[in-house]
Each structure stands twice: as C-alpha cells, then as structure tokens.
Design a protein around this motif. Structure first.
Motif, PDB file in Angstrom:
ATOM      1  N   TYR A 198       0.946   0.163 -13.008  1.00 57.44           N
ATOM      2  CA  TYR A 198       0.188  -0.913 -12.365  1.00 57.44           C
ATOM      3  C   TYR A 198      -0.378  -0.477 -11.016  1.00 57.44           C
ATOM      4  N   PHE A 199       0.442   0.135 -10.194  1.00 59.82           N
ATOM      5  CA  PHE A 199      -0.016   0.528  -8.861  1.00 59.82           C
ATOM      6  C   PHE A 199      -1.118   1.590  -8.935  1.00 59.82           C
TER       7      PHE A 199
ATOM      8  N   TYR B  20      -5.876  -1.013 -16.193  1.00 58.66           N
ATOM      9  CA  TYR B  20      -7.157  -0.731 -15.546  1.00 58.66           C
ATOM     10  C   TYR B  20      -8.260  -1.600 -16.144  1.00 58.66           C
TER      11      TYR B  20
ATOM     12  N   GLU C 256       0.828  -1.207   0.000  1.00 56.71           N
ATOM     13  CA  GLU C 256       0.000   0.000   0.000  1.00 56.71           C
ATOM     14  C   GLU C 256       0.863   1.258   0.000  1.00 56.71           C
TER      15      GLU C 256
ATOM     16  N   ARG D  21     -10.260   0.783  -7.433  1.00 58.31           N
ATOM     17  CA  ARG D  21     -11.044   0.698  -6.201  1.00 58.31           C
ATOM     18  C   ARG D  21     -11.549   2.072  -5.738  1.00 58.31           C
TER      19      ARG D  21
ATOM     20  N   CYS E  43      -4.327  -0.088  -9.983  1.00 61.01           N
ATOM     21  CA  CYS E  43      -4.923  -0.750  -8.810  1.00 61.01           C
ATOM     22  C   CYS E  43      -5.652   0.254  -7.933  1.00 61.01           C
ATOM     23  N   HIS E  44      -5.034   1.399  -7.729  1.00 60.89           N
ATOM     24  CA  HIS E  44      -5.639   2.449  -6.901  1.00 60.89           C
ATOM     25  C   HIS E  44      -6.940   2.944  -7.528  1.00 60.89           C
TER      26      HIS E  44
ATOM     27  N   LEU F 210      -8.600  -4.778 -14.514  1.00 60.54           N
ATOM     28  CA  LEU F 210      -8.885  -4.749 -13.079  1.00 60.54           C
ATOM     29  C   LEU F 210     -10.284  -4.249 -12.741  1.00 60.54           C
TER      30      LEU F 210
ATOM     31  N   VAL G 190       1.867   1.748  -3.551  1.00 58.18           N
ATOM     32  CA  VAL G 190       0.726   2.312  -4.280  1.00 58.18           C
ATOM     33  C   VAL G 190       0.633   3.810  -4.024  1.00 58.18           C
TER      34      VAL G 190
END
Length: 218
Positions: A78-79, A110, A7, A86, A82-83, A113, A10
C-alpha cells in the motif's frame, strides 16, 4: 506529526521494496525520519518526540531488538503504491513489474490510486501478440476498484467491452469480465448487455443474460 510519521513509513516501504533492503536498523529509521523533518518549517524537539511516539506505538512496524520492518507485507504494498501514484515514473515502474507475482497486490492498489489506463492498453496489446488472455482477469479487477472519476476508468471499460466479445476465451473468463462490467460501468452496463443479446454467438448471448441478471441484483 501524524503526516510526518506516515511519510516515514512510506519511505521505509520504498526502501524495502524498491531499494531491496528488507530490514532497517535504528540508524536507518532515524535517517528516514531526518529527511522528513528537514522539510518542516518549524522543527522542534517536541515534534520529533511526537513522531517517534507514533512510529513506535502505531503497530504498523515491528522491532525484533535489532531491525525494524513493516508489520505486514500488504502495508508495504500500500505505501509503495501511494508513493508510485504521485511519482512521474510510477507508471513505468508498475508496467516493468507486471509479470512479477510479488507485485500483483501492489498493482491492484495502484489501480485504485492512479490512472492505469495506458498501462492496461499496453498490457492488452502485448498479451494479444503473445496469445495470452490471462491479463483480462487482472484488468477486470483493476476496473472494479479504479476511481470512477479517473481518466483511466473509461479506458478500462472499453477494454472490458472489447474483451467480452472475444472469440476463444473460456466461458468462465467471459463471465468474470461481465461481472467486472457490472461492478464498474454503472447504469450503462445494462444497455451494454441488452446490445449483446443481438450478438450471433450463443456463448456471448448467454453471458449477456447472466449480466442482465447481475445488473438487476446489484
């Protein structure tokens, strides 16, 4: 400790990309870590040391003696993907950057994901108004990597099916769309191409034959 370290990475990526702060000092890293540790019900010195050890030894960040940065730009892509996947505002952020070349890889990540269906629909409508069909190639890539169980998957397939029969697109683009249908539509791809054999356009029928060949070899 691993999750906290993840985290923190991220947060570092979000700081670099969305905060437009490409380098972080040691204090910046400590501040990012502190935010993650505040959420832990049982914080201890041992936990902090374990997280710091992971961050410095994971190979995902580099330190030039003064600043900390992610070791490769694709890690940031990528990070951040992911952020955004969500976040409630994630889709809006992606859509706002569709024309930004530096967001191309991030947007594809994205798509794997999160639900990208509404973005794809809006993108197609805008491209049709502008007479620009290059977006179809991007949507074909999104469909190939999208989660088969995501609500957006069916939307992407429908867009590809509509695009396959468009007049005025190049033979190469039609074949690219056909390949994406094979990769993402599963068993229904063959039925689609059989149906396309009845189309009056020789170009579409020819592409459908190629699609049937790919279905057999996939």
């Amino acid at each position: 400790a691993q999750q906290i370290a993840l985290e923190t990475l991220v947060a570092l990526a979000v700081r670099e990309r969305l905060g437009e702060q490409p380098a972080a000092t040691g204090k910046d890293i400590r501040d990012l870590l502190e935010v993650q540790l505040q959420d832990q019900p049982e914080r201890s010195r041992r936990l902090e040391d374990a997280v710091r050890k992971i961050l410095t030894g994971c190979g995902l960040v580099r330190h030039d003696g003064r600043f900390w940065q992610l070791a490769h730009p694709i890690l940031g892509d990528y990070f951040v993907a992911c952020h955004l996947a969500r976040e409630e505002t994630g889709a809006a952020t992606i859509e706002a950057n569709l024309d930004n070349p530096s967001w191309s890889v991030l947007t594809e990540l994205y798509a794997g994901l999160a639900d990208i269906g509404s973005i794809a629909e809006s993108y197609v409508r805008r491209s049709e108004m502008e007479g620009d069909q290059t977006c179809l190639v991007r949507i074909a890539r999104w469909a190939a990597i999208a989660d088969l169980q995501a609500p957006s998957h069916r939307t992407l397939i429908k867009i590809l099916a509509r695009s396959f029969v468009l007049e005025g697109i190049s033979p190469a683009m039609r074949l690219d769309i056909g390949r994406a249908i094979v990769q993402s539509a599963g068993e229904s791809a063959r039925a689609f191409f059989v149906q396309m054999l009845r189309n009056t356009s020789p170009d579409i029928r020819g592409a459908a034959i190629r699609g049937l060949g790919w279905c057999k070899s996939s």
